[in-house]
Design an enzyme around this catalytic site. Sequence first.
Site, PDB file in Angstrom:
ATOM      1  N   TYR A  56      16.117  39.500 -42.063  1.00  0.00           N
ATOM      2  CA  TYR A  56      15.250  39.420 -41.288  1.00  0.00           C
ATOM      3  C   TYR A  56      14.756  40.395 -41.142  1.00  0.00           C
ATOM      4  O   TYR A  56      14.860  40.983 -40.821  1.00  0.00           O
ATOM      5  CB  TYR A  56      15.947  38.700 -39.963  1.00  0.00           C
ATOM      6  CG  TYR A  56      16.291  37.138 -39.813  1.00  0.00           C
ATOM      7  CD1 TYR A  56      16.028  36.117 -40.651  1.00  0.00           C
ATOM      8  CD2 TYR A  56      17.455  36.423 -38.536  1.00  0.00           C
ATOM      9  CE1 TYR A  56      16.555  34.583 -40.889  1.00  0.00           C
ATOM     10  CE2 TYR A  56      17.675  35.500 -38.860  1.00  0.00           C
ATOM     11  CZ  TYR A  56      17.087  34.443 -40.065  1.00  0.00           C
ATOM     12  OH  TYR A  56      18.103  33.092 -40.372  1.00  0.00           O
ATOM     13  N   LEU A 206      13.904  23.054 -31.413  1.00  0.00           N
ATOM     14  CA  LEU A 206      12.707  22.697 -30.867  1.00  0.00           C
ATOM     15  C   LEU A 206      11.845  23.157 -32.215  1.00  0.00           C
ATOM     16  O   LEU A 206      10.063  23.413 -31.912  1.00  0.00           O
ATOM     17  CB  LEU A 206      12.010  23.870 -30.082  1.00  0.00           C
ATOM     18  CG  LEU A 206      12.789  24.484 -29.211  1.00  0.00           C
ATOM     19  CD1 LEU A 206      12.894  25.772 -27.780  1.00  0.00           C
ATOM     20  CD2 LEU A 206      13.288  22.851 -28.333  1.00  0.00           C
ATOM     21  N   ARG A 208      10.960  24.888 -34.658  1.00  0.00           N
ATOM     22  CA  ARG A 208       9.909  26.294 -34.610  1.00  0.00           C
ATOM     23  C   ARG A 208       8.619  26.045 -32.848  1.00  0.00           C
ATOM     24  O   ARG A 208       7.811  26.688 -33.906  1.00  0.00           O
ATOM     25  CB  ARG A 208       9.786  26.258 -36.022  1.00  0.00           C
ATOM     26  CG  ARG A 208      11.114  26.658 -37.609  1.00  0.00           C
ATOM     27  CD  ARG A 208      10.274  26.127 -38.564  1.00  0.00           C
ATOM     28  NE  ARG A 208      12.336  26.108 -39.596  1.00  0.00           N
ATOM     29  CZ  ARG A 208      12.700  27.598 -39.846  1.00  0.00           C
ATOM     30  NH1 ARG A 208      12.019  28.104 -39.987  1.00  0.00           N
ATOM     31  NH2 ARG A 208      13.136  27.062 -40.645  1.00  0.00           N
ATOM     32  N   GLY A 209       9.153  25.874 -32.251  1.00  0.00           N
ATOM     33  CA  GLY A 209       8.233  25.457 -31.891  1.00  0.00           C
ATOM     34  C   GLY A 209       7.322  24.233 -31.420  1.00  0.00           C
ATOM     35  O   GLY A 209       6.386  23.901 -30.343  1.00  0.00           O
ATOM     36  N   GLY A 213       6.479  22.188 -26.734  1.00  0.00           N
ATOM     37  CA  GLY A 213       5.788  21.479 -24.992  1.00  0.00           C
ATOM     38  C   GLY A 213       4.893  22.625 -25.132  1.00  0.00           C
ATOM     39  O   GLY A 213       3.646  22.476 -24.305  1.00  0.00           O
TER      40      GLY A 213
HETATM   41  N1  LIG Z   1      20.125  29.135 -41.932  1.00  0.00           N
HETATM   42  C1  LIG Z   1      19.084  28.738 -41.875  1.00  0.00           C
HETATM   43  O1  LIG Z   1      18.688  28.506 -42.559  1.00  0.00           O
HETATM   44  C2  LIG Z   1      17.789  29.099 -40.697  1.00  0.00           C
HETATM   45  C3  LIG Z   1      16.964  29.187 -40.559  1.00  0.00           C
HETATM   46  C4  LIG Z   1      15.850  29.451 -39.191  1.00  0.00           C
HETATM   47  C5  LIG Z   1      16.585  29.849 -38.211  1.00  0.00           C
HETATM   48  N2  LIG Z   1      17.577  29.843 -38.448  1.00  0.00           N
HETATM   49  C6  LIG Z   1      18.247  30.556 -36.850  1.00  0.00           C
HETATM   50  O2  LIG Z   1      18.034  29.619 -35.948  1.00  0.00           O
HETATM   51  C7  LIG Z   1      17.563  30.734 -34.765  1.00  0.00           C
HETATM   52  C8  LIG Z   1      16.818  30.004 -34.134  1.00  0.00           C
HETATM   53  O3  LIG Z   1      15.346  29.585 -35.028  1.00  0.00           O
HETATM   54  P1  LIG Z   1      14.689  28.410 -35.219  1.00  0.00           P
HETATM   55  O4  LIG Z   1      12.969  28.414 -35.638  1.00  0.00           O
HETATM   56  O5  LIG Z   1      15.423  26.838 -35.097  1.00  0.00           O
HETATM   57  O6  LIG Z   1      14.255  28.450 -33.222  1.00  0.00           O
HETATM   58  P2  LIG Z   1      13.468  27.193 -32.192  1.00  0.00           P
HETATM   59  O7  LIG Z   1      13.953  27.349 -31.355  1.00  0.00           O
HETATM   60  O8  LIG Z   1      13.193  25.719 -33.411  1.00  0.00           O
HETATM   61  O9  LIG Z   1      11.745  27.406 -32.594  1.00  0.00           O
HETATM   62  C9  LIG Z   1      11.191  29.092 -31.857  1.00  0.00           C
HETATM   63  C10 LIG Z   1      10.386  28.936 -31.558  1.00  0.00           C
HETATM   64  O10 LIG Z   1       9.431  27.800 -30.096  1.00  0.00           O
HETATM   65  C11 LIG Z   1       9.046  28.795 -29.207  1.00  0.00           C
HETATM   66  N3  LIG Z   1       9.533  28.525 -27.869  1.00  0.00           N
HETATM   67  C12 LIG Z   1       8.959  27.455 -27.049  1.00  0.00           C
HETATM   68  N4  LIG Z   1       9.160  27.532 -26.355  1.00  0.00           N
HETATM   69  C13 LIG Z   1      10.348  27.888 -26.057  1.00  0.00           C
HETATM   70  C14 LIG Z   1      12.365  27.590 -24.967  1.00  0.00           C
HETATM   71  N5  LIG Z   1      11.460  27.437 -23.718  1.00  0.00           N
HETATM   72  N6  LIG Z   1      12.889  28.321 -26.256  1.00  0.00           N
HETATM   73  C15 LIG Z   1      13.008  28.777 -26.870  1.00  0.00           C
HETATM   74  N7  LIG Z   1      11.663  29.304 -27.670  1.00  0.00           N
HETATM   75  C16 LIG Z   1      10.435  28.530 -26.968  1.00  0.00           C
HETATM   76  C17 LIG Z   1       9.427  30.505 -29.686  1.00  0.00           C
HETATM   77  O11 LIG Z   1       8.529  31.146 -29.410  1.00  0.00           O
HETATM   78  P3  LIG Z   1       7.229  31.495 -28.638  1.00  0.00           P
HETATM   79  O12 LIG Z   1       8.014  32.031 -27.293  1.00  0.00           O
HETATM   80  O13 LIG Z   1       5.752  32.333 -29.078  1.00  0.00           O
HETATM   81  O14 LIG Z   1       6.603  29.671 -27.898  1.00  0.00           O
HETATM   82  C18 LIG Z   1      10.003  30.384 -30.748  1.00  0.00           C
HETATM   83  O15 LIG Z   1       8.615  30.345 -31.634  1.00  0.00           O
HETATM   84  C19 LIG Z   1      16.939  31.637 -35.756  1.00  0.00           C
HETATM   85  O16 LIG Z   1      16.319  32.812 -34.366  1.00  0.00           O
HETATM   86  C20 LIG Z   1      17.917  32.213 -36.366  1.00  0.00           C
HETATM   87  O17 LIG Z   1      19.059  32.801 -36.126  1.00  0.00           O
HETATM   88  C21 LIG Z   1      18.984  29.817 -39.320  1.00  0.00           C
END
Ligand SMILES: NC(=O)c1ccc[n+]([C@@H]2O[C@H](COP(=O)([O-])OP(=O)(O)OC[C@H]3O[C@@H](n4cnc5c(N)ncnc54)[C@H](OP(=O)(O)O)[C@@H]3O)[C@@H](O)[C@H]2O)c1
Length: 334
Positions: A56, A206, A208-209, A213
Amino acid sequence: MDTSSLGTTGLTVSALGLGCMGLSDFYGPADNAESIATIQAALDAGITLLDTGDYYAAGHNEFLIREALRGRAREQTVLSVKFGLMRGPDGSIVGNDLRPPAVKNFLAYTLRRLDTEYIDVYRPGRVFPDVPIEETVGAIGEMVKAGYVRHVGLSEVGVETVRRAHAVHPISDLQIEYSLLSRGIEEEILPTCRELGIGVTAYGVLSRGLLSGHWSKERAATLAAHDFRASAPRFTGENLERNLALVETLRALAEARDATVAQLAIVWVLSRGSDVVPLVGARTRERLEEALGALDIELSAEDLAQIEEAIPADAAAGERYQSEQMAILDSERG
Ligand SMILES: NC(=O)c1ccc[n+]([C@@H]2O[C@H](COP(=O)([O-])OP(=O)(O)OC[C@H]3O[C@@H](n4cnc5c(N)ncnc54)[C@H](OP(=O)(O)O)[C@@H]3O)[C@@H](O)[C@H]2O)c1
């Protein structure tokens, strides 16, 4: 905060984990001071599980975590680290290496960057057919014996790889996308994990956002070209409109329960079982606080049925990755 046991090797984590990726990479610019404050606020709120990857932003994410953990007792945090993908100086993904010497090399650098003597869960972020999973997991197993790693995890793999890996060394958890919009694991992968006593750390809770909401067509239009979502099928064109319409059906249910869309999406994943731990990708303290609010929401069987009626299992428009990336996902191989 409640805790969950993942796997059979004694891994205990908070009911919710913090995914740190977006603090450094893939989701546009982030503020380092706010990122560190967000990690610290998560730990203060009782989150113990921090997920990262050495790739990352080529180590930047690990440096942030190191900074956030300064002065805290190491054993109060569970560090989950992915490795294997290689990045070029311009941020592009230039390859991968899962050979045993590479595993040890990646780990050595990670230990330095995180300024720690051990990693709690170490896992390849993606697997590729050129190196048998037995060799990669065998090398991590050696690192467990040597005391540098506590538990072995997997990421985005399918049932055959789960079984082969688990036969070499007990697997604590499979990290994989799972949400109201991505339910692909329910048919085979989740039952196999349960059969083998392997936990699931769910990412993309979520979407990825998209399912937070806080997403909109206007926001999608302002994404930088290197933002993952700028080219993600669910975030573009007609798919985006259809997906945002689904989010609106969830918003109505959320408002009726004094909750937010993000909270309902998180609590739905929490409702899947104590062996499924959602990682939330909060990038600010404000978003973190919203995510933590999900822990106070109790949903009845009727509530869950209404949520699943609003967003049926196959409702998402578009695949979760671009087609070239879907093609390399072990978890998507029939
Ligand atoms: N193993 C894999 O292949 C893989 C792939 C991807 C991720 N991951 C892991 O999973 C983790 C989570 O990532 P994800 O993409 O899955 O995250 P997610 O929680 O689905 O989405 C995160 C996005 O949602 C937005 N968001 C809006 N409201 C939120 C809230 N209340 N709480 C949290 N986020 C909010 C955030 O940014 P804003 O504040 O800008 O709106 C951010 O851009 C990563 O950090 C990583 O460690 C693993």
